[in-house]
Design a protein around this motif. Structure first.
Motif, PDB file in Angstrom:
ATOM      1  N   GLU A  89       9.073-120.275  20.965  1.00 48.50           N
ATOM      2  CA  GLU A  89       8.418-121.106  21.978  1.00 48.50           C
ATOM      3  C   GLU A  89       7.227-120.356  22.569  1.00 48.50           C
ATOM      4  O   GLU A  89       7.356-119.200  22.990  1.00 48.50           O
ATOM      5  CB  GLU A  89       9.400-121.478  23.084  1.00 48.50           C
ATOM      6  CG  GLU A  89       8.779-122.366  24.161  1.00 48.50           C
ATOM      7  CD  GLU A  89       9.737-122.695  25.288  1.00 48.50           C
ATOM      8  OE1 GLU A  89       9.291-123.332  26.257  1.00 48.50           O
ATOM      9  OE2 GLU A  89      10.922-122.298  25.208  1.00 48.50           O
ATOM     10  N   PHE A  90       6.082-121.001  22.583  1.00 46.12           N
ATOM     11  CA  PHE A  90       4.849-120.428  23.128  1.00 46.12           C
ATOM     12  C   PHE A  90       4.864-120.615  24.642  1.00 46.12           C
ATOM     13  O   PHE A  90       5.019-121.732  25.135  1.00 46.12           O
ATOM     14  CB  PHE A  90       3.655-121.154  22.501  1.00 46.12           C
ATOM     15  CG  PHE A  90       2.312-120.557  22.794  1.00 46.12           C
ATOM     16  CD1 PHE A  90       1.775-119.591  21.957  1.00 46.12           C
ATOM     17  CD2 PHE A  90       1.567-120.962  23.882  1.00 46.12           C
ATOM     18  CE1 PHE A  90       0.520-119.049  22.208  1.00 46.12           C
ATOM     19  CE2 PHE A  90       0.317-120.433  24.145  1.00 46.12           C
ATOM     20  CZ  PHE A  90      -0.217-119.474  23.305  1.00 46.12           C
ATOM     21  N   TYR A  91       4.693-119.523  25.397  1.00 46.43           N
ATOM     22  CA  TYR A  91       4.788-119.584  26.856  1.00 46.43           C
ATOM     23  C   TYR A  91       3.440-119.886  27.511  1.00 46.43           C
ATOM     24  O   TYR A  91       2.382-119.556  26.972  1.00 46.43           O
ATOM     25  CB  TYR A  91       5.312-118.261  27.410  1.00 46.43           C
ATOM     26  CG  TYR A  91       6.766-117.975  27.114  1.00 46.43           C
ATOM     27  CD1 TYR A  91       7.660-119.001  26.810  1.00 46.43           C
ATOM     28  CD2 TYR A  91       7.247-116.681  27.148  1.00 46.43           C
ATOM     29  CE1 TYR A  91       8.995-118.733  26.550  1.00 46.43           C
ATOM     30  CE2 TYR A  91       8.590-116.392  26.891  1.00 46.43           C
ATOM     31  CZ  TYR A  91       9.450-117.425  26.593  1.00 46.43           C
ATOM     32  OH  TYR A  91      10.782-117.147  26.331  1.00 46.43           O
TER      33      TYR A  91
ATOM     34  N   PHE B 202      -3.277-125.334  23.176  1.00 49.73           N
ATOM     35  CA  PHE B 202      -2.912-126.166  22.020  1.00 49.73           C
ATOM     36  C   PHE B 202      -3.941-127.265  21.781  1.00 49.73           C
ATOM     37  O   PHE B 202      -4.286-127.570  20.630  1.00 49.73           O
ATOM     38  CB  PHE B 202      -1.521-126.773  22.220  1.00 49.73           C
ATOM     39  CG  PHE B 202      -0.394-125.847  21.846  1.00 49.73           C
ATOM     40  CD1 PHE B 202      -0.598-124.478  21.748  1.00 49.73           C
ATOM     41  CD2 PHE B 202       0.879-126.342  21.587  1.00 49.73           C
ATOM     42  CE1 PHE B 202       0.433-123.612  21.409  1.00 49.73           C
ATOM     43  CE2 PHE B 202       1.912-125.494  21.242  1.00 49.73           C
ATOM     44  CZ  PHE B 202       1.703-124.126  21.150  1.00 49.73           C
ATOM     45  N   GLU B 203      -4.442-127.874  22.859  1.00 44.19           N
ATOM     46  CA  GLU B 203      -5.460-128.920  22.694  1.00 44.19           C
ATOM     47  C   GLU B 203      -6.712-128.358  22.038  1.00 44.19           C
ATOM     48  O   GLU B 203      -7.296-128.976  21.142  1.00 44.19           O
ATOM     49  CB  GLU B 203      -5.800-129.538  24.054  1.00 44.19           C
ATOM     50  CG  GLU B 203      -4.739-130.491  24.575  1.00 44.19           C
ATOM     51  CD  GLU B 203      -5.131-131.084  25.919  1.00 44.19           C
ATOM     52  OE1 GLU B 203      -6.153-130.632  26.505  1.00 44.19           O
ATOM     53  OE2 GLU B 203      -4.413-131.984  26.403  1.00 44.19           O
TER      54      GLU B 203
ATOM     55  N   LYS C 250     -13.258-128.125  15.643  1.00 35.93           N
ATOM     56  CA  LYS C 250     -13.884-128.951  14.607  1.00 35.93           C
ATOM     57  C   LYS C 250     -13.477-128.543  13.195  1.00 35.93           C
ATOM     58  O   LYS C 250     -13.584-129.340  12.258  1.00 35.93           O
ATOM     59  CB  LYS C 250     -15.406-128.902  14.762  1.00 35.93           C
ATOM     60  CG  LYS C 250     -15.898-129.562  16.042  1.00 35.93           C
ATOM     61  CD  LYS C 250     -17.415-129.508  16.164  1.00 35.93           C
ATOM     62  CE  LYS C 250     -17.892-130.178  17.444  1.00 35.93           C
ATOM     63  NZ  LYS C 250     -19.370-130.116  17.589  1.00 35.93           N
ATOM     64  N   SER C 251     -13.033-127.315  13.025  1.00 35.01           N
ATOM     65  CA  SER C 251     -12.652-126.873  11.683  1.00 35.01           C
ATOM     66  C   SER C 251     -11.284-127.414  11.264  1.00 35.01           C
ATOM     67  O   SER C 251     -10.891-127.292  10.110  1.00 35.01           O
ATOM     68  CB  SER C 251     -12.651-125.344  11.607  1.00 35.01           C
ATOM     69  OG  SER C 251     -11.682-124.801  12.486  1.00 35.01           O
ATOM     70  N   ASN C 252     -10.546-127.991  12.208  1.00 37.30           N
ATOM     71  CA  ASN C 252      -9.215-128.524  11.895  1.00 37.30           C
ATOM     72  C   ASN C 252      -9.281-129.956  11.383  1.00 37.30           C
ATOM     73  O   ASN C 252     -10.114-130.749  11.832  1.00 37.30           O
ATOM     74  CB  ASN C 252      -8.322-128.506  13.144  1.00 37.30           C
ATOM     75  CG  ASN C 252      -7.782-127.124  13.438  1.00 37.30           C
ATOM     76  OD1 ASN C 252      -7.845-126.235  12.595  1.00 37.30           O
ATOM     77  ND2 ASN C 252      -7.240-126.943  14.623  1.00 37.30           N
TER      78      ASN C 252
ATOM     79  N   VAL D  76      -0.885-133.310  15.528  1.00 41.90           N
ATOM     80  CA  VAL D  76       0.349-132.522  15.564  1.00 41.90           C
ATOM     81  C   VAL D  76       0.094-131.172  16.228  1.00 41.90           C
ATOM     82  O   VAL D  76      -0.895-130.496  15.925  1.00 41.90           O
ATOM     83  CB  VAL D  76       0.894-132.307  14.140  1.00 41.90           C
ATOM     84  CG1 VAL D  76       2.130-131.413  14.158  1.00 41.90           C
ATOM     85  CG2 VAL D  76       1.218-133.642  13.490  1.00 41.90           C
ATOM     86  N   THR D  77       0.973-130.773  17.120  1.00 39.79           N
ATOM     87  CA  THR D  77       0.933-129.441  17.721  1.00 39.79           C
ATOM     88  C   THR D  77       2.292-128.775  17.519  1.00 39.79           C
ATOM     89  O   THR D  77       3.308-129.457  17.332  1.00 39.79           O
ATOM     90  CB  THR D  77       0.608-129.507  19.229  1.00 39.79           C
ATOM     91  OG1 THR D  77       1.589-130.319  19.892  1.00 39.79           O
ATOM     92  CG2 THR D  77      -0.779-130.099  19.466  1.00 39.79           C
TER      93      THR D  77
END
Length: 328
Positions: free
Chosen positions: A146-148, A113-114, A121-123, A129-130
């Motif tokens: 939910e992402f595991y 997520f980080e 850089k494209s974000n 926000v995650t």
């Protein structure tokens, strides 16, 4: 019509290639239509999860489940389809061994997520926000899967009856599975629906027990067409990988990367390939083999730029390693 089989297809964490492979059986799809009704196939028909959840248990005769288990939605559907299916097939490398999505086990949810949402850089994400499983919006509570932290195989999630390997499974193996279903001639539960040989047994290239001078990545060398790629210094996992693909990659001058899963009687594909490589390098003590000095071995091994991606591209979640330990 009431005597026709009921078949389902589902797509979890995968690229979608297995869905295309089903269509690649071409006119064989007509044989499927003769013997079965497809009652669930999200990529091709409009049916809701609640409809499947409403099926009686064992309503579906056979489900082909492709994709590994990356999030809560996929785990939920794996459990639903297990309950609703008489027979569950792990269809393709992702369901069978975890495959490329399983390389996510080299990290964890926090790091992913980080990188994706905060460091990329494209974000444009000044608020940092995650994704979260639940978010309050004016209309109410928005819920997403939910992402595991850990990618799992289908068999690590639910009981699996058969395994159909490949990325995607070769059409001839799919057709053979369809024929076996149609004739009620399936092998014992737990079987891999593929030949009992290694890819090397299908490969027409010649091995000469030549000494490997250097290891190359595929773009660094144009291989000689009739000689073993491994002996030309191009790492090929054909020694440790189950056949059934007709060595198509090797016939196109590309090495086997292991999508067929471990060869029969090989409990751990990556370790088996590393052992085979050690044997080639003269570390098994067999007389008459070309011997390498300690420095030559170290120099060659140092040229493997991505050991996990090379030896466990398709099998990390199913291996004895399973994932990298992340210290909190």
């Amino acid at each position: 019509m009431s005597n026709k089989l009921k078949i389902a297809f589902y797509w979890a964490a995968s690229c979608g290639g297995c869905e295309i492979a089903v269509l690649d059986i071409n006119e064989k799809i007509l044989d499927v239509a003769k013997i079965a009704d497809i009652v669930f196939w999200p990529v091709a028909m409009d049916i809701k999860y609640k409809d499947v959840e409403g099926f009686p248990d064992k309503y579906i005769d056979i489900t082909f489940f492709n994709g590994s288990i990356r999030n809560s939605e996929q785990e939920h559907m794996a459990k639903v389809l297990r309950a609703k299916s008489k027979t569950l097939v792990a269809f393709g490398s992702c369901a069978h061994e975890g495959s490329v999505p399983g390389l996510g086990n080299l990290t964890d949810k926090k790091e992913i997520f980080e990188q994706v949402y905060l460091k990329e850089k494209s974000n444009v994400n000044p608020a940092g926000v995650t994704p979260k499983p639940e978010s309050k919006v004016k209309e109410g509570t928005l819920k997403i899967p939910e992402f595991y932290d850990t990618v799992k195989t289908l068999a690590q999630t639910v009981d699996v009856d058969y395994f159909l390997p490949g990325c995607p499974p070769p059409t001839k193996l799919i057709a053979a599975a369809v024929n076996a279903i149609a004739s009620n001639d399936l092998p014992p539960k737990g079987s891999v629906l593929a030949p009992l040989k290694a890819v090397c047994d299908e490969c027409p290239r010649k091995r000469e027990n030549k000494k490997i001078e250097k290891l190359y990545r595929v773009y660094e060398k144009a291989p000689e067409p009739e000689k073993c790629l491994l002996e030309q210094g191009i790492l090929c996992l054909g020694l440790a990988t189950r056949s059934g693909c007709d060595a198509k990659c090797l016939n196109a001058d590309m090495p086997c990367t292991g999508c067929g899963g471990p060869a029969p009687n090989v409990p751990e594909q990556g370790a088996a390939m590393i052992t085979a490589l050690a044997s080639i390098l003269g570390y098994d003590g067999v007389e008459g083999k070309t011997k390498y000095s300690q420095k030559e071995v170290e120099d060659l091994i140092s040229q493997v730029k991505d050991p996990v991606g090379t030896f466990y591209m398709y099998s990390l979640p199913a291996s004895i390693l399973k994932r990298k330990v992340i210290k909190k």
